[in-house]
Write a protein that holds these residues in place. Structure first.
Motif, short mmCIF file in Angstrom:
data_model
loop_
_atom_site.label_atom_id
_atom_site.label_comp_id
_atom_site.label_asym_id
_atom_site.label_seq_id
_atom_site.Cartn_x
_atom_site.Cartn_y
_atom_site.Cartn_z
N GLN A 66 0.81 -1.22 0.00
CA GLN A 66 0.00 0.00 0.00
C GLN A 66 0.85 1.28 0.00
O GLN A 66 0.36 2.34 -0.36
N ASP A 67 2.11 1.17 0.40
CA ASP A 67 3.02 2.33 0.41
C ASP A 67 3.58 2.51 -1.00
O ASP A 67 4.26 1.63 -1.52
N PRO A 68 3.30 3.65 -1.64
CA PRO A 68 3.74 3.83 -3.03
C PRO A 68 5.27 3.78 -3.22
O PRO A 68 5.74 3.25 -4.22
N GLU A 69 6.02 4.32 -2.26
CA GLU A 69 7.48 4.28 -2.39
C GLU A 69 8.00 2.85 -2.29
O GLU A 69 8.87 2.44 -3.07
N LEU A 70 7.48 2.11 -1.33
CA LEU A 70 7.91 0.72 -1.18
C LEU A 70 7.47 -0.11 -2.38
O LEU A 70 8.22 -0.96 -2.87
N ARG A 71 6.26 0.14 -2.88
CA ARG A 71 5.76 -0.57 -4.06
C ARG A 71 6.69 -0.33 -5.26
O ARG A 71 7.02 -1.25 -6.00
N GLN A 72 7.13 0.91 -5.43
CA GLN A 72 8.04 1.24 -6.53
C GLN A 72 9.39 0.54 -6.35
O GLN A 72 9.99 0.07 -7.32
N MET A 73 9.87 0.44 -5.12
CA MET A 73 11.14 -0.25 -4.86
C MET A 73 11.02 -1.74 -5.15
O MET A 73 11.93 -2.34 -5.73
N VAL A 74 9.90 -2.34 -4.77
CA VAL A 74 9.67 -3.75 -5.10
C VAL A 74 9.74 -3.94 -6.61
O VAL A 74 10.39 -4.86 -7.11
N LYS A 75 9.08 -3.05 -7.34
CA LYS A 75 9.09 -3.13 -8.81
C LYS A 75 10.50 -2.98 -9.36
O LYS A 75 10.91 -3.72 -10.26
N LEU A 76 11.25 -2.03 -8.83
CA LEU A 76 12.62 -1.81 -9.28
C LEU A 76 13.47 -3.07 -9.08
O LEU A 76 14.21 -3.49 -9.97
N ILE A 77 13.35 -3.69 -7.92
CA ILE A 77 14.13 -4.90 -7.63
C ILE A 77 13.69 -6.03 -8.56
O ILE A 77 14.54 -6.72 -9.14
N LEU A 78 12.39 -6.22 -8.73
CA LEU A 78 11.90 -7.28 -9.61
C LEU A 78 12.33 -7.05 -11.06
O LEU A 78 12.69 -8.00 -11.75
N ASP A 79 12.30 -5.81 -11.50
CA ASP A 79 12.74 -5.50 -12.88
C ASP A 79 14.20 -5.85 -13.08
O ASP A 79 14.59 -6.36 -14.14
N ARG A 80 15.04 -5.59 -12.08
CA ARG A 80 16.47 -5.93 -12.19
C ARG A 80 16.68 -7.43 -12.22
O ARG A 80 17.54 -7.92 -12.92
#
Length: 83
Positions: A66-80
């Motif tokens: 639900q936290d937009p910053e954490l959600r974006q970090m999860v996406k960044l890690i998964l994309d890498r």
């Protein structure tokens, strides 16, 4: 705190109780953490404070953070990881 001590603390925090999380976090810290902005590094450190079951659910796509910053970090890690 020196940068070396800070990085050692982050590496230690990346060691989780779940292998699935270890294989995401450890390579990310070694290969990408230093290239993040200071703000992104702070978000990553905040992500490491989350409980393993929540992290597992977010990274496996079982639920969305639900936290937009954490959600974006999860996406960044998964994309890498998917590269």
């Amino acid at each position: 705190m020196t940068e070396i001590h800070s990085k050692a603390r982050i590496r230690w925090a990346c060691r989780r109780g779940m292998l699935e999380l270890d294989v995401l976090f450890m390579p990310f810290v070694e290969e990408a953490f230093d290239s993040l902005s200071a703000q992104q590094q702070a978000v990553f450190q905040r992500l490491l404070e989350a409980d393993d079951p929540d992290l597992f659910a977010w990274f496996m796509g079982h639920q969305e953070c639900q936290d937009p910053e954490l959600r974006q970090m999860v996406k960044l890690i998964l994309d890498r990881v998917r590269v």
